[in-house]
Design a protein around this motif. Structure first.
Motif, PDB file in Angstrom:
ATOM      1  N   GLU A   1       0.806  -1.213   0.000  1.00 51.65           N
ATOM      2  CA  GLU A   1       0.000   0.000   0.000  1.00 51.65           C
ATOM      3  C   GLU A   1       0.846   1.273   0.000  1.00 51.65           C
ATOM      4  O   GLU A   1       0.341   2.354  -0.279  1.00 51.65           O
ATOM      5  N   ALA A   2       2.144   1.146   0.304  1.00 49.91           N
ATOM      6  CA  ALA A   2       3.040   2.306   0.270  1.00 49.91           C
ATOM      7  C   ALA A   2       3.492   2.614  -1.155  1.00 49.91           C
ATOM      8  O   ALA A   2       4.061   3.683  -1.412  1.00 49.91           O
ATOM      9  N   LEU A   3       3.212   1.698  -2.101  1.00 52.19           N
ATOM     10  CA  LEU A   3       3.614   1.911  -3.485  1.00 52.19           C
ATOM     11  C   LEU A   3       2.630   2.854  -4.185  1.00 52.19           C
ATOM     12  O   LEU A   3       1.431   2.820  -3.907  1.00 52.19           O
ATOM     13  N   PRO A   4       3.108   3.694  -5.103  1.00 52.86           N
ATOM     14  CA  PRO A   4       2.214   4.616  -5.825  1.00 52.86           C
ATOM     15  C   PRO A   4       1.121   3.871  -6.583  1.00 52.86           C
ATOM     16  O   PRO A   4       1.385   2.871  -7.260  1.00 52.86           O
ATOM     17  N   GLY A   5      -0.108   4.336  -6.435  1.00 51.82           N
ATOM     18  CA  GLY A   5      -1.232   3.755  -7.150  1.00 51.82           C
ATOM     19  C   GLY A   5      -1.793   2.487  -6.546  1.00 51.82           C
ATOM     20  O   GLY A   5      -2.724   1.892  -7.102  1.00 51.82           O
ATOM     21  N   VAL A   6      -1.245   2.057  -5.428  1.00 46.31           N
ATOM     22  CA  VAL A   6      -1.684   0.803  -4.802  1.00 46.31           C
ATOM     23  C   VAL A   6      -2.478   1.103  -3.537  1.00 46.31           C
ATOM     24  O   VAL A   6      -1.945   1.640  -2.570  1.00 46.31           O
ATOM     25  N   GLY A   7      -3.756   0.766  -3.559  1.00 46.18           N
ATOM     26  CA  GLY A   7      -4.603   0.913  -2.388  1.00 46.18           C
ATOM     27  C   GLY A   7      -4.917  -0.442  -1.783  1.00 46.18           C
ATOM     28  O   GLY A   7      -4.339  -1.466  -2.170  1.00 46.18           O
TER      29      GLY A   7
ATOM     30  N   VAL B   1      -7.896 -13.159   1.639  1.00 47.54           N
ATOM     31  CA  VAL B   1      -8.291 -11.753   1.801  1.00 47.54           C
ATOM     32  C   VAL B   1      -9.361 -11.428   0.766  1.00 47.54           C
ATOM     33  O   VAL B   1      -9.557 -12.165  -0.203  1.00 47.54           O
ATOM     34  N   MET B   2     -10.047 -10.324   0.948  1.00 48.67           N
ATOM     35  CA  MET B   2     -11.186  -9.983   0.103  1.00 48.67           C
ATOM     36  C   MET B   2     -10.995  -8.611  -0.537  1.00 48.67           C
ATOM     37  O   MET B   2     -10.953  -7.600   0.175  1.00 48.67           O
ATOM     38  N   ALA B   3     -10.830  -8.579  -1.850  1.00 43.92           N
ATOM     39  CA  ALA B   3     -10.713  -7.322  -2.585  1.00 43.92           C
ATOM     40  C   ALA B   3     -12.106  -6.924  -3.076  1.00 43.92           C
ATOM     41  O   ALA B   3     -12.642  -7.549  -3.985  1.00 43.92           O
ATOM     42  N   VAL B   4     -12.681  -5.914  -2.471  1.00 45.43           N
ATOM     43  CA  VAL B   4     -14.056  -5.530  -2.799  1.00 45.43           C
ATOM     44  C   VAL B   4     -14.059  -4.462  -3.892  1.00 45.43           C
ATOM     45  O   VAL B   4     -13.635  -3.327  -3.673  1.00 45.43           O
ATOM     46  N   ASP B   5     -14.530  -4.855  -5.077  1.00 42.56           N
ATOM     47  CA  ASP B   5     -14.688  -3.898  -6.163  1.00 42.56           C
ATOM     48  C   ASP B   5     -16.166  -3.530  -6.290  1.00 42.56           C
ATOM     49  O   ASP B   5     -16.982  -3.881  -5.436  1.00 42.56           O
ATOM     50  N   THR B   6     -16.522  -2.820  -7.345  1.00 42.04           N
ATOM     51  CA  THR B   6     -17.917  -2.386  -7.492  1.00 42.04           C
ATOM     52  C   THR B   6     -18.869  -3.568  -7.643  1.00 42.04           C
ATOM     53  O   THR B   6     -19.996  -3.526  -7.154  1.00 42.04           O
ATOM     54  N   HIS B   7     -18.417  -4.621  -8.316  1.00 44.11           N
ATOM     55  CA  HIS B   7     -19.264  -5.806  -8.490  1.00 44.11           C
ATOM     56  C   HIS B   7     -19.564  -6.460  -7.141  1.00 44.11           C
ATOM     57  O   HIS B   7     -20.706  -6.777  -6.817  1.00 44.11           O
ATOM     58  N   ILE B   8     -18.509  -6.689  -6.363  1.00 42.38           N
ATOM     59  CA  ILE B   8     -18.677  -7.367  -5.078  1.00 42.38           C
ATOM     60  C   ILE B   8     -19.476  -6.502  -4.117  1.00 42.38           C
ATOM     61  O   ILE B   8     -20.328  -7.008  -3.374  1.00 42.38           O
ATOM     62  N   PHE B   9     -19.226  -5.200  -4.119  1.00 44.96           N
ATOM     63  CA  PHE B   9     -19.987  -4.299  -3.254  1.00 44.96           C
ATOM     64  C   PHE B   9     -21.476  -4.365  -3.596  1.00 44.96           C
ATOM     65  O   PHE B   9     -22.326  -4.467  -2.706  1.00 44.96           O
ATOM     66  N   ARG B  10     -21.776  -4.347  -4.888  1.00 49.65           N
ATOM     67  CA  ARG B  10     -23.173  -4.366  -5.334  1.00 49.65           C
ATOM     68  C   ARG B  10     -23.873  -5.662  -4.933  1.00 49.65           C
ATOM     69  O   ARG B  10     -24.945  -5.630  -4.335  1.00 49.65           O
TER      70      ARG B  10
ATOM     71  N   ASP C   1     -20.081   0.934   2.952  1.00 50.52           N
ATOM     72  CA  ASP C   1     -18.924   1.254   2.116  1.00 50.52           C
ATOM     73  C   ASP C   1     -18.114  -0.023   1.884  1.00 50.52           C
ATOM     74  O   ASP C   1     -18.418  -1.078   2.443  1.00 50.52           O
ATOM     75  N   VAL C   2     -17.078   0.081   1.042  1.00 49.24           N
ATOM     76  CA  VAL C   2     -16.341  -1.125   0.653  1.00 49.24           C
ATOM     77  C   VAL C   2     -15.634  -1.782   1.829  1.00 49.24           C
ATOM     78  O   VAL C   2     -15.541  -3.015   1.898  1.00 49.24           O
ATOM     79  N   LEU C   3     -15.152  -0.995   2.768  1.00 51.90           N
ATOM     80  CA  LEU C   3     -14.461  -1.585   3.919  1.00 51.90           C
ATOM     81  C   LEU C   3     -15.437  -2.343   4.808  1.00 51.90           C
ATOM     82  O   LEU C   3     -15.125  -3.432   5.302  1.00 51.90           O
ATOM     83  N   ALA C   4     -16.629  -1.790   4.986  1.00 49.26           N
ATOM     84  CA  ALA C   4     -17.642  -2.475   5.789  1.00 49.26           C
ATOM     85  C   ALA C   4     -18.045  -3.791   5.132  1.00 49.26           C
ATOM     86  O   ALA C   4     -18.213  -4.817   5.814  1.00 49.26           O
ATOM     87  N   VAL C   5     -18.191  -3.777   3.806  1.00 47.34           N
ATOM     88  CA  VAL C   5     -18.535  -5.009   3.089  1.00 47.34           C
ATOM     89  C   VAL C   5     -17.388  -6.012   3.182  1.00 47.34           C
ATOM     90  O   VAL C   5     -17.614  -7.207   3.400  1.00 47.34           O
ATOM     91  N   GLU C   6     -16.161  -5.541   3.040  1.00 51.71           N
ATOM     92  CA  GLU C   6     -15.001  -6.438   3.153  1.00 51.71           C
ATOM     93  C   GLU C   6     -14.981  -7.144   4.508  1.00 51.71           C
ATOM     94  O   GLU C   6     -14.812  -8.368   4.583  1.00 51.71           O
ATOM     95  N   LYS C   7     -15.163  -6.373   5.567  1.00 51.85           N
ATOM     96  CA  LYS C   7     -15.135  -6.963   6.915  1.00 51.85           C
ATOM     97  C   LYS C   7     -16.281  -7.940   7.118  1.00 51.85           C
ATOM     98  O   LYS C   7     -16.118  -8.998   7.734  1.00 51.85           O
ATOM     99  N   ALA C   8     -17.466  -7.591   6.573  1.00 53.65           N
ATOM    100  CA  ALA C   8     -18.622  -8.476   6.713  1.00 53.65           C
ATOM    101  C   ALA C   8     -18.402  -9.778   5.949  1.00 53.65           C
ATOM    102  O   ALA C   8     -18.738 -10.872   6.440  1.00 53.65           O
ATOM    103  N   LEU C   9     -17.832  -9.689   4.757  1.00 52.45           N
ATOM    104  CA  LEU C   9     -17.550 -10.892   3.978  1.00 52.45           C
ATOM    105  C   LEU C   9     -16.546 -11.787   4.695  1.00 52.45           C
ATOM    106  O   LEU C   9     -16.700 -13.016   4.713  1.00 52.45           O
ATOM    107  N   MET C  10     -15.528 -11.194   5.271  1.00 50.29           N
ATOM    108  CA  MET C  10     -14.519 -11.973   5.984  1.00 50.29           C
ATOM    109  C   MET C  10     -15.118 -12.702   7.184  1.00 50.29           C
ATOM    110  O   MET C  10     -14.684 -13.799   7.546  1.00 50.29           O
ATOM    111  N   ARG C  11     -16.129 -12.105   7.785  1.00 48.98           N
ATOM    112  CA  ARG C  11     -16.803 -12.748   8.924  1.00 48.98           C
ATOM    113  C   ARG C  11     -17.769 -13.836   8.474  1.00 48.98           C
ATOM    114  O   ARG C  11     -17.888 -14.877   9.124  1.00 48.98           O
TER     115      ARG C  11
END
Length: 214
Positions: A116-122, A138-147, A159-169
């Protein structure tokens, strides 16, 4: 709002997705961890198909961080003009290539913070790399997965972080490593944003969307 899917319904949905596609992989084309990292950075607000068309020309010329850094921002831009935000992406790819050489001996780090410290990497890009290269659950949540997480009642979140955490649970551990791919493919080709193909959906009876089609 749909009710949340039960644990049994979620487990059954993933069992069906696994049966239909036992070994899902990213649709991005790459030949090394570095090339995957570059492809994922370029995929923001772009289709995998569009990224692949560009990288088929770019990667033979600049397959490594050394070659990419030598090609430079302007050189990279010349190969990826067909991709949205190509100038910003060319700048980030040139910079991250130099940083990989300066800080990581030219290797893609197996570490979220370093990625995440690299340019363009979130967070999403880091998750894709960690999952695809090192098979981390791990879970990479994009627009498809969020929807679809919200639409199906699989793992609702604001938001995407909330969905990511919920999916992981909520996703059973046995499915976590490949869950990201199954969900993206489901959202990309079946549970589309407009006119979802509910008639072709193998999880239709489990989906809790009040708007699912006959």
């Amino acid at each position: 709002m749909p009710r949340n899917m039960t644990k049994a319904e979620i487990s059954e949905a993933f069992a069906r997705w696994r049966a239909a596609n036992p070994h899902p992989v990213t649709e991005l084309e790459y030949g090394s961890p570095f090339q995957l990292l570059v492809a994922v950075v370029m995929s923001a607000q772009a289709t995998d198909k569009g990224v692949n068309l560009a990288t088929r020309k770019l990667f033979p010329v600049a397959p490594t961080p050394e070659a990419m850094a030598t090609l430079g921002e302007e050189g990279i831009a010349g190969y990826i003009k067909t991709i949205g935000l190509y100038r910003n992406k060319a700048r980030n790819v040139a910079m991250l290539s130099r940083q990989l050489l300066e800080r990581h001996a030219g290797e893609v780090p197996h570490d979220r913070e370093a990625l995440e410290a690299l340019p363009g990497v979130g967070r999403k890009t880091a998750n894709v790399v960690l999952n695809a290269i090192w098979r981390e659950p791990v879970m990479a949540v994009d627009t498809h997965i969020f929807r679809i997480s919200n639409r199906m009642g699989l793992a609702p979140g604001k938001d995407v972080l909330a969905v990511e955490k919920a999916l992981m649970r909520r996703i059973p551990k046995e499915y976590l490593v490949d869950a990201h791919h199954w969900l993206i493919l489901h959202g990309r080709y079946v549970c589309t944003a407009r006119s979802p193909k509910c008639g072709n959906c193998i999880t239709r009876d489990l989906c809790q969307s009040p708007d699912k089609l006959a």
